[in-house]
Write a protein that holds these residues in place. Structure first.
Motif, PDB file in Angstrom:
ATOM      1  N   TYR A 172      20.607  -3.594   6.234  1.00 53.05           N
ATOM      2  CA  TYR A 172      21.175  -4.183   5.016  1.00 53.05           C
ATOM      3  C   TYR A 172      20.644  -5.599   4.792  1.00 53.05           C
ATOM      4  CZ  TYR A 172      24.601  -6.798   2.286  1.00 53.05           C
ATOM      5  OH  TYR A 172      25.195  -7.639   1.383  1.00 53.05           O
ATOM      6  N   GLU A 173      20.691  -6.426   5.837  1.00 55.19           N
ATOM      7  CA  GLU A 173      20.218  -7.805   5.712  1.00 55.19           C
ATOM      8  C   GLU A 173      18.715  -7.863   5.441  1.00 55.19           C
ATOM      9  OE1 GLU A 173      21.715 -10.581   5.534  1.00 55.19           O
ATOM     10  OE2 GLU A 173      23.771  -9.958   5.986  1.00 55.19           O
ATOM     11  N   THR A 174      17.961  -6.945   6.031  1.00 49.09           N
ATOM     12  CA  THR A 174      16.511  -6.923   5.819  1.00 49.09           C
ATOM     13  C   THR A 174      16.181  -6.594   4.364  1.00 49.09           C
ATOM     14  OG1 THR A 174      16.111  -6.287   8.115  1.00 49.09           O
ATOM     15  CG2 THR A 174      14.356  -5.848   6.522  1.00 49.09           C
ATOM     16  N   MET A 175      16.828  -5.580   3.806  1.00 46.34           N
ATOM     17  CA  MET A 175      16.573  -5.219   2.413  1.00 46.34           C
ATOM     18  C   MET A 175      16.993  -6.344   1.473  1.00 46.34           C
ATOM     19  SD  MET A 175      15.124  -2.320   2.698  1.00 46.34           S
ATOM     20  CE  MET A 175      15.040  -1.936   0.962  1.00 46.34           C
ATOM     21  N   HIS A 176      18.111  -6.971   1.782  1.00 41.03           N
ATOM     22  CA  HIS A 176      18.569  -8.087   0.952  1.00 41.03           C
ATOM     23  C   HIS A 176      17.594  -9.261   1.041  1.00 41.03           C
ATOM     24  CE1 HIS A 176      21.421 -10.630  -1.175  1.00 41.03           C
ATOM     25  NE2 HIS A 176      21.260 -11.554  -0.231  1.00 41.03           N
ATOM     26  N   TYR A 177      17.082  -9.548   2.228  1.00 41.42           N
ATOM     27  CA  TYR A 177      16.138 -10.657   2.418  1.00 41.42           C
ATOM     28  C   TYR A 177      14.820 -10.378   1.693  1.00 41.42           C
ATOM     29  CZ  TYR A 177      13.452 -14.281   4.846  1.00 41.42           C
ATOM     30  OH  TYR A 177      12.670 -15.369   5.127  1.00 41.42           O
ATOM     31  N   ILE A 178      14.331  -9.152   1.793  1.00 36.14           N
ATOM     32  CA  ILE A 178      13.079  -8.799   1.131  1.00 36.14           C
ATOM     33  C   ILE A 178      13.207  -8.949  -0.381  1.00 36.14           C
ATOM     34  CG2 ILE A 178      11.494  -6.894   0.653  1.00 36.14           C
ATOM     35  CD1 ILE A 178      11.988  -5.897   3.483  1.00 36.14           C
ATOM     36  N   HIS A 179      14.326  -8.480  -0.927  1.00 37.42           N
ATOM     37  CA  HIS A 179      14.521  -8.596  -2.376  1.00 37.42           C
ATOM     38  C   HIS A 179      14.618 -10.054  -2.804  1.00 37.42           C
ATOM     39  CE1 HIS A 179      17.061  -8.987  -5.987  1.00 37.42           C
ATOM     40  NE2 HIS A 179      16.375  -7.929  -6.420  1.00 37.42           N
ATOM     41  N   GLN A 180      15.310 -10.861  -2.030  1.00 34.52           N
ATOM     42  CA  GLN A 180      15.541 -12.248  -2.414  1.00 34.52           C
ATOM     43  C   GLN A 180      14.276 -13.088  -2.333  1.00 34.52           C
ATOM     44  OE1 GLN A 180      18.557 -14.155  -0.074  1.00 34.52           O
ATOM     45  NE2 GLN A 180      18.487 -16.075  -1.205  1.00 34.52           N
ATOM     46  N   HIS A 181      13.449 -12.871  -1.321  1.00 36.66           N
ATOM     47  CA  HIS A 181      12.299 -13.743  -1.094  1.00 36.66           C
ATOM     48  C   HIS A 181      10.976 -13.162  -1.574  1.00 36.66           C
ATOM     49  CE1 HIS A 181      15.312 -15.321   1.771  1.00 36.66           C
ATOM     50  NE2 HIS A 181      14.701 -16.479   1.609  1.00 36.66           N
ATOM     51  N   PHE A 182      10.850 -11.851  -1.621  1.00 35.60           N
ATOM     52  CA  PHE A 182       9.554 -11.251  -1.947  1.00 35.60           C
ATOM     53  C   PHE A 182       9.643 -10.182  -3.041  1.00 35.60           C
ATOM     54  CE2 PHE A 182       9.640 -12.344   2.594  1.00 35.60           C
ATOM     55  CZ  PHE A 182       8.638 -13.307   2.623  1.00 35.60           C
ATOM     56  N   GLY A 183      10.828  -9.979  -3.605  1.00 33.76           N
ATOM     57  CA  GLY A 183      10.976  -8.917  -4.589  1.00 33.76           C
ATOM     58  C   GLY A 183      10.141  -9.108  -5.836  1.00 33.76           C
ATOM     59  N   SER A 184       9.864 -10.339  -6.207  1.00 35.53           N
ATOM     60  CA  SER A 184       9.085 -10.611  -7.415  1.00 35.53           C
ATOM     61  C   SER A 184       7.620 -10.888  -7.128  1.00 35.53           C
ATOM     62  CB  SER A 184       9.690 -11.808  -8.158  1.00 35.53           C
ATOM     63  OG  SER A 184       9.695 -12.961  -7.329  1.00 35.53           O
ATOM     64  N   ASP A 185       7.183 -10.749  -5.872  1.00 30.16           N
ATOM     65  CA  ASP A 185       5.809 -11.106  -5.512  1.00 30.16           C
ATOM     66  C   ASP A 185       4.946  -9.920  -5.110  1.00 30.16           C
ATOM     67  OD1 ASP A 185       6.500 -13.757  -5.932  1.00 30.16           O
ATOM     68  OD2 ASP A 185       7.064 -14.074  -3.839  1.00 30.16           O
ATOM     69  N   TYR A 186       5.552  -8.785  -4.753  1.00 33.46           N
ATOM     70  CA  TYR A 186       4.789  -7.660  -4.220  1.00 33.46           C
ATOM     71  C   TYR A 186       5.152  -6.384  -4.979  1.00 33.46           C
ATOM     72  CZ  TYR A 186       3.505 -10.668  -0.321  1.00 33.46           C
ATOM     73  OH  TYR A 186       3.006 -11.687   0.431  1.00 33.46           O
ATOM     74  N   ASP A 187       4.179  -5.460  -5.026  1.00 29.09           N
ATOM     75  CA  ASP A 187       4.377  -4.172  -5.686  1.00 29.09           C
ATOM     76  C   ASP A 187       4.921  -3.111  -4.742  1.00 29.09           C
ATOM     77  OD1 ASP A 187       3.533  -5.007  -8.195  1.00 29.09           O
ATOM     78  OD2 ASP A 187       1.423  -4.643  -7.728  1.00 29.09           O
ATOM     79  N   TRP A 188       4.550  -3.176  -3.467  1.00 28.89           N
ATOM     80  CA  TRP A 188       4.955  -2.157  -2.500  1.00 28.89           C
ATOM     81  C   TRP A 188       5.496  -2.836  -1.247  1.00 28.89           C
ATOM     82  CZ3 TRP A 188       5.179   2.850  -3.787  1.00 28.89           C
ATOM     83  CH2 TRP A 188       4.447   3.269  -4.909  1.00 28.89           C
ATOM     84  N   PHE A 189       6.488  -2.172  -0.635  1.00 32.51           N
ATOM     85  CA  PHE A 189       7.120  -2.687   0.575  1.00 32.51           C
ATOM     86  C   PHE A 189       7.096  -1.576   1.628  1.00 32.51           C
ATOM     87  CE2 PHE A 189       8.833  -4.828  -3.090  1.00 32.51           C
ATOM     88  CZ  PHE A 189       8.748  -6.168  -2.738  1.00 32.51           C
ATOM     89  N   TYR A 190       6.428  -1.897   2.747  1.00 33.00           N
ATOM     90  CA  TYR A 190       6.281  -0.930   3.831  1.00 33.00           C
ATOM     91  C   TYR A 190       7.170  -1.366   4.985  1.00 33.00           C
ATOM     92  CZ  TYR A 190       4.005   2.177   7.199  1.00 33.00           C
ATOM     93  OH  TYR A 190       3.740   3.153   8.139  1.00 33.00           O
ATOM     94  N   ILE A 191       8.125  -0.510   5.356  1.00 34.30           N
ATOM     95  CA  ILE A 191       9.090  -0.816   6.416  1.00 34.30           C
ATOM     96  C   ILE A 191       8.818   0.102   7.593  1.00 34.30           C
ATOM     97  CG2 ILE A 191      11.542  -0.966   6.990  1.00 34.30           C
ATOM     98  CD1 ILE A 191      12.080  -1.318   4.006  1.00 34.30           C
ATOM     99  N   MET A 192       8.629  -0.494   8.763  1.00 30.56           N
ATOM    100  CA  MET A 192       8.307   0.264   9.963  1.00 30.56           C
ATOM    101  C   MET A 192       9.041  -0.336  11.152  1.00 30.56           C
ATOM    102  SD  MET A 192       4.426  -1.184  10.660  1.00 30.56           S
ATOM    103  CE  MET A 192       4.387  -0.704  12.388  1.00 30.56           C
ATOM    104  N   GLN A 193       9.046   0.400  12.261  1.00 32.44           N
ATOM    105  CA  GLN A 193       9.628  -0.074  13.509  1.00 32.44           C
ATOM    106  C   GLN A 193       8.511  -0.536  14.440  1.00 32.44           C
ATOM    107  OE1 GLN A 193      13.235   3.256  13.310  1.00 32.44           O
ATOM    108  NE2 GLN A 193      11.868   3.175  15.058  1.00 32.44           N
ATOM    109  N   ASP A 194       8.910  -1.304  15.469  1.00 32.21           N
ATOM    110  CA  ASP A 194       7.892  -1.805  16.385  1.00 32.21           C
ATOM    111  C   ASP A 194       7.407  -0.745  17.365  1.00 32.21           C
ATOM    112  OD1 ASP A 194      10.131  -1.580  17.899  1.00 32.21           O
ATOM    113  OD2 ASP A 194      10.252  -3.690  18.499  1.00 32.21           O
ATOM    114  N   ASP A 195       8.023   0.449  17.396  1.00 28.45           N
ATOM    115  CA  ASP A 195       7.501   1.537  18.227  1.00 28.45           C
ATOM    116  C   ASP A 195       6.681   2.516  17.384  1.00 28.45           C
ATOM    117  OD1 ASP A 195       9.583   2.531  16.773  1.00 28.45           O
ATOM    118  OD2 ASP A 195      10.446   3.719  18.407  1.00 28.45           O
ATOM    119  N   THR A 196       6.151   2.017  16.269  1.00 28.12           N
ATOM    120  CA  THR A 196       5.303   2.811  15.373  1.00 28.12           C
ATOM    121  C   THR A 196       3.914   2.198  15.334  1.00 28.12           C
ATOM    122  OG1 THR A 196       7.217   3.325  13.998  1.00 28.12           O
ATOM    123  CG2 THR A 196       5.046   3.700  13.036  1.00 28.12           C
ATOM    124  N   TYR A 197       2.905   3.046  15.468  1.00 31.93           N
ATOM    125  CA  TYR A 197       1.541   2.578  15.238  1.00 31.93           C
ATOM    126  C   TYR A 197       1.114   3.038  13.848  1.00 31.93           C
ATOM    127  CZ  TYR A 197      -3.443   1.809  15.327  1.00 31.93           C
ATOM    128  OH  TYR A 197      -4.705   1.379  14.999  1.00 31.93           O
TER     129      TYR A 197
END
Length: 768
Positions: A172-197
């Motif tokens: 929840y906090e991550t999605m809120h932070y992304i929208h607040q700080h980068f929502g108007s700057d990027y077209d696509w948002f890629y969300i992954m975990q640190d156990d993903t290559y």
């Protein structure tokens, strides 16, 4: 008899009209065709042209009907441009239009991709670090999100700590932070975990083929446990893409999702939130693009995996440890490299096939195929010279000496190019022959700005056949290290409106040059109202400091400053008095730094510097807070007594930067922000503890070089021209600083040709 004369006149007339005869025939033919076309288009029937139906007053000729106000009637949109006159309401106050800083912002452009990596306390220093070392530098922007409160950030990572380790709360906090700080700057948002290559290049290629006008939720679609078969969520372990439009629509519902939706897994919670409030389910295919994934089994050997599903995967999960992450990165990097080499070979084959069809034929084919042809000089002044080298020495040295030892980057370059030559030879002639290097006989290299670095090597090789017979032979090979893709490095925005604080240290030996410095400062900054201030730093010897009540050695300078302050009432030139035997640049800067705000832009000058507006603007533009410091290399004029020898006492305007050299031994001038200096100085103090004697062997340049992570911009500066003067070198400074000062004086005497001419004239005078 008259008939032949008439025939001759007719022949002469035809000969005169022959050049214009094609023009006359063309005009006649064009007029005839235009008349025929006009008669056909008008016709003799009563049938009306399309669009001419209507009352007798309606316009014909296919023009669409318009309303009384000039606008097209409904159903007949006419996209003709109309001039909209500028109108300003006189009742409203005039407001100045503020333009954006970048044209990209004004036009509404966005960056393509933002990447968020979810990490935890257990994996922050392991898997997250592995992600950062493998794929982070391939993404344009990547941030790490964790629920730790006071996490220690590993080097080179940007971490956002939310302070709550509950998985749903973190999402929840991550999605809120992304929208607040980068929502108007990027077209696509890629969300992954640190156990993903994730294959960064493949993910970036995927988003370039997707339209941003569609609400997209793309990843590995999974069914909810006990839920509707049509409703699917994107599995967080394999990463997922969210479009900007979807994020903007989702943000108002995040609070409701947090309060109403119960789930154990954060990816299921996010998927349920998107489905319930937006009605959009996760898909694995969008607009003809597939999101390929691969589930990694235990004890998997990436090097031995040959499944097509594994080779085409954009994301691999789960990655158990750092070693597996590095092995996966090596394997997929090798796959991409092989693909790139195969594409290069295919393109070279196509170029060879098409070259035979060009006017130049196969003779126009350049080597290597696909690389620009070598630069062709138009005069002897444009010829690019070759540098000769061996495995131990370079015969074109930066300092102008005829021979110097091959070391550093040049040695690594030569070793790499020899290894590459042997590798190419063996790949071409094996298994018939196998080559090994005996010796580099001759080496030549030059930099061609149109194609890259060119090499020519004469190698003494030992060739071994399949039967074991060996033979020593000399072979010449040519290699090219082509210029790679040009990358524009992003730099922070700076302006020329920043105030520059000049700092001028003065000793007793500098008194003869202060008047010229103050005159140039007044003429080029005070008269032009440039945004620059001056602070003088009087360095007293202990003996002179004791006698300052009776005889002040800087009394004349203080009187000059008083005259300037009377002439320019709004200007104040403060001074600081310091007593020391060893005027260390770092110690002096420590005193000045404490008396100015942290956002001050310093220009550390010398008494021989001639200040001008051109250089001050470059000082402002080349110095960036928390990013870059600027150390200009001034132009030092030679001794006029040796250069002109009584023939010419001053250089004309056409001889600008002619009789002198750029003094690379001097680091007296510097541009930097006070905050950057204070940060680097704090690290230096923690390193040397209470050993203040170490500061006597250091300059400000050394402080930034060893104790700051900033860019050090060291470049020649034609705007800083210094007249010749013999500097006084303080023997109490460190050996390196004293030696550098002596070298600066010696090289500033004259050029080699001037010195040779002076010696020749002296020998001639002695012989007579």
């Amino acid at each position: 008899p008259a008939v032949p004369g008439a025939a001759m006149r007719l022949a002469a007339l035809l000969a005169a009209l022959r050049p214009v005869l094609p023009l006359v025939l063309g005009l006649s033919l064009g007029c005839s065709l235009s008349l025929l076309r006009a008669s056909w288009s008008q016709g003799g029937g009563e049938e009306q042209c399309p669009g001419a139906a209507g009352p007798p007053g309606a316009r014909g000729g296919g023009v669409r009907p318009e309303a009384a106000d000039g606008r097209p009637v409904p159903g007949h949109e006419d996209f003709r441009p109309r001039i909209v006159p500028y109108y300003r309401d006189p009742n409203k106050p005039y407001k100045k239009v503020l333009r954006t800083r970048y044209i990209q912002t004004e036009l509404g452009f966005h960056e393509r991709l933002f990447v968020a990596v979810l990490t935890s306390k257990a994996t922050l220093n392991t898997l997250a670090v592995a992600v950062n070392k493998t794929v982070a530098h391939h993404f344009p922007r990547l941030l790490y999100f964790t629920g730790l409160r006071s996490a220690k950030v590993p080097h080179g990572m940007v971490l956002v700590a939310h302070g709550d380790e509950r998985p749903i709360w973190l999402m929840y906090e991550t999605m809120h932070y992304i929208h607040q700080h980068f929502g108007s700057d990027y077209d696509w948002f890629y969300i992954m975990q640190d156990d993903t290559y994730a294959q960064a290049e493949q993910v970036k290629a995927l988003v370039t083929h997707l339209s941003i006008n569609q609400d997209a939720y793309l990843g590995r679609a999974e069914e909810f446990i006990g839920g509707d078969e049509q409703a699917r969520y994107c599995h967080g372990g394999f990463g997922y893409l969210i479009s900007r439009s979807l994020l903007l629509k989702l943000h108002p519902h995040l609070d409701s999702c947090r309060n109403e939706i119960l789930s154990v897994r954060p990816d299921e919670w996010l998927g349920r939130c998107i489905i319930d409030f937006l009605g959009i389910a996760c898909v694995s295919q969008l607009q003809g693009q597939h999101y390929h994934t691969y589930e990694l089994a235990k004890n998997t050997e990436p090097e031995k995996e040959e499944e097509e599903e594994f080779q085409a995967a954009l994301a691999v999960h789960p990655v158990s440890d750092m070693t597996m992450m590095y092995r996966l990165h090596k394997h997929f990097s090798r796959i991409q490299l092989d693909r790139a080499y195969q594409e290069i070979q295919d393109l070279q084959m196509q170029i060879r096939n098409l070259t035979s069809l060009t006017p130049a034929g196969e003779g126009g084919l350049t080597w290597p195929v696909g690389i620009n042809a070598p630069f062709l000089p138009k005069s002897r002044f444009e010829v690019i010279s070759w540098d000769y080298f061996t495995e131990q020495h370079l015969f074109s040295c930066p300092d102008g000496s005829p021979k110097c030892e091959l070391s550093g980057a040049s040695k690594a370059d030569v070793s790499e190019i020899i290894e590459s030559a042997l590798e190419q030879l063996n790949s071409r002639y094996q298994p018939l022959l196998r080559f090994s290097k005996r010796q580099l006989l001759n080496g030549y290299r030059r930099f061609d700005p149109t194609r890259g670095m060119e090499y020519t090597l004469d190698l003494l090789l030992e060739a071994v056949t399949q039967k074991g017979h060996s033979h020593v032979l000399a072979k010449r090979v040519s290699l090219v290290r082509p210029l790679s893709k040009v990358e524009i490095i992003p730099m922070p925005y700076v302006t020329e409106a920043t105030r520059v604080q000049l700092v001028l240290p003065l000793t007793v030996q500098d008194l003869d040059f202060v008047a010229n410095f103050l005159d140039m400062f007044a003429m080029n900054t005070l008269d032009t109202h440039d945004n620059a201030l001056l602070t003088l730093l009087f360095i007293y010897h202990p003996y002179d400091a004791q006698r300052v009540g009776q005889v002040d050695v800087f009394a004349g300078v203080k009187a000059m400053v008083g005259e300037l302050e009377k002439r320019y009432v709004e200007v104040k030139i403060p001074w600081i008095s310091v007593k020391t035997e060893v005027p260390s640049q770092v110690k002096l800067m420590d005193i000045v730094s404490k008396k100015h705000p942290v956002d001050t832009l310093f220009f550390l000058a010398s008494v021989w510097t001639e200040i001008n507006m051109e250089f001050l603007n470059r000082c402002r533009m080349n110095t960036i807070s928390n990013w870059q410091v600027f150390f200009p290399v001034h132009f030092q004029e030679f001794n006029p007594a040796l250069v002109y020898r009584g023939e010419q006492t001053a250089s004309s305007s056409t001889d600008f930067l002619r009789d002198g050299h750029f003094d690379r031994h001097s680091f007296a001038e510097a541009c930097f922000y006070n905050s950057d200096y204070m940060t680097a100085r704090t690290k230096l103090a923690a390193d040397i503890l209470d050993r203040d004697e170490v500061l006597e062997s250091m300059e400000v340049f050394d402080v930034f070089l060893h104790y700051s992570g900033l860019h050090l911009f060291r470049a020649v500066e034609p705007g800083l021209v210094q007249k010749y003067a013999l500097r006084s070198c303080n023997p109490r400074l460190s050996e390196e600083l004293y030696h550098r000062c002596v070298l600066s004086n010696l090289e500033g005497l004259a050029s080699r040709s001037h010195l040779a001419m002076a010696l020749f004239e002296q020998e001639q005078a002695n012989s007579t």
